[in-house]
Design an enzyme around this catalytic site. Structure first.
Site, PDB file in Angstrom:
ATOM      1  CG  HIS A 161      26.527  75.121 -34.296  1.00  0.00           C
ATOM      2  ND1 HIS A 161      26.896  73.964 -33.657  1.00  0.00           N
ATOM      3  CD2 HIS A 161      25.374  74.852 -34.948  1.00  0.00           C
ATOM      4  CE1 HIS A 161      26.001  73.020 -33.927  1.00  0.00           C
ATOM      5  NE2 HIS A 161      25.078  73.534 -34.703  1.00  0.00           N
ATOM      6  CB  CYS A 250      27.563  71.819 -27.802  1.00  0.00           C
ATOM      7  SG  CYS A 250      29.222  71.270 -27.772  1.00  0.00           S
TER       8      CYS A 250
END
Ligand code: CIR
Length: 258
Positions: A161, A250
């Site tokens: 990511h 996250c």
């Protein structure tokens, strides 16, 4: 009030994606670390919406990937990782009592919130294996409605990511790993850029709340750099999350303020 969604860790977290061969996740340690993270957010005044764990989705603790807030809009994303797509259901049902109307990404579009960095009113979106062109187009569509810009950033091969290697812990401040991302990708979107050392690239993922900055423990050079830049840091141990490619952002999904 600042509010965020967090989700408990299922026993199946031992099967989370992204583990190196031979890794063993200890769910008890992971839960302790997660509790400390959640407690830190709560202490900093974040109103928390707690979603129960779902044993059928080992990675469900990583709520950031399913929920992307853009201004007043909340997008529930589809996952390119089949084992993660079912995470939406529990999140949608937990959000049903809120004053929000989440929009679900259309079929065929995929994105993970880990690829979405907010810098001012620009969304910087990483093109990764988890965020496809249709996902990006959908985020752009919602962003345009909210008066936000979108900038696409290609990621180096093998990067999970965008936010594995960057974050914005305070307005105008970009923390990033120059060994992984080009500073030029963010040009015009920050006032101050802080590059973390190559051997602490993971530490570029920070969470800024109420004037404080959560930083991964065990990354002393980055902690010193951020402290020297005037950021007020809180160290958080997320080593068990890192075994599953998880980092600090996250584990929470920030929602429009209440
Ligand atoms: C995955 O591979 O999807 C999870 N094991 C890790 C997700 C981490 N998410 C994030 O950094 N936003």
């Amino acid at each position: 009030m600042i509010r965020a969604l967090v989700r408990s860790i299922p026993d199946s977290f031992v099967d989370a994606l992204g583990q190196e061969p031979g890794t063993r996740i200890d769910p008890a340690v992971a839960r302790r670390q997660h509790s400390a993270y959640v407690a830190a957010l709560s202490k900093l005044g974040v109103e928390l919406l707690r979603v129960p764990a779902d044993e059928s989705t080992p990675d469900c603790v990583f709520v950031e990937d399913r929920v992307v807030t853009i201004g007043e809009a909340v997008v529930l994303t589809r996952s390119a990782a089949p084992s993660r797509d079912a995470e939406r259901a529990g999140i949608l049902s937990a959000m049903s009592g809120l004053d929000l109307e989440p929009v679900v990404m259309p079929p065929g579009a995929c994105a993970d919130g880990g690829d979405v960095l907010r810098l001012g009113k620009t969304l910087v979106v990483g093109r990764s294996a988890r965020t496809n062109p249709a996902g990006l187009a959908f985020l752009r569509h919602i962003a345009q409605h909210q008066g936000w810009d979108v900038r696409e950033v290609p990621l180096p091969a093998g990067t999970l990511h965008l936010k594995c290697y960057c974050s914005c812990p305070s307005p105008g401040v970009l923390v990033f790993a120059p060994s992984r991302l080009s500073q030029a990708a963010f040009s015009g979107l920050y006032d101050v850029a802080i590059g973390v050392p190559e051997d602490e690239a993971w530490a570029a993922n920070t969470v800024g709340v109420s004037g404080r900055v959560l930083v991964g423990a065990g990354q002393p050079k980055t902690a010193r750099l951020l402290g020297e830049a005037g950021l007020d840091i809180v160290l958080i141990d997320a080593s068990e999350m890192a075994k599953a490619d998880g980092s600090l952002t996250c584990m929470s999904a920030f929602l429009p303020p209440s």
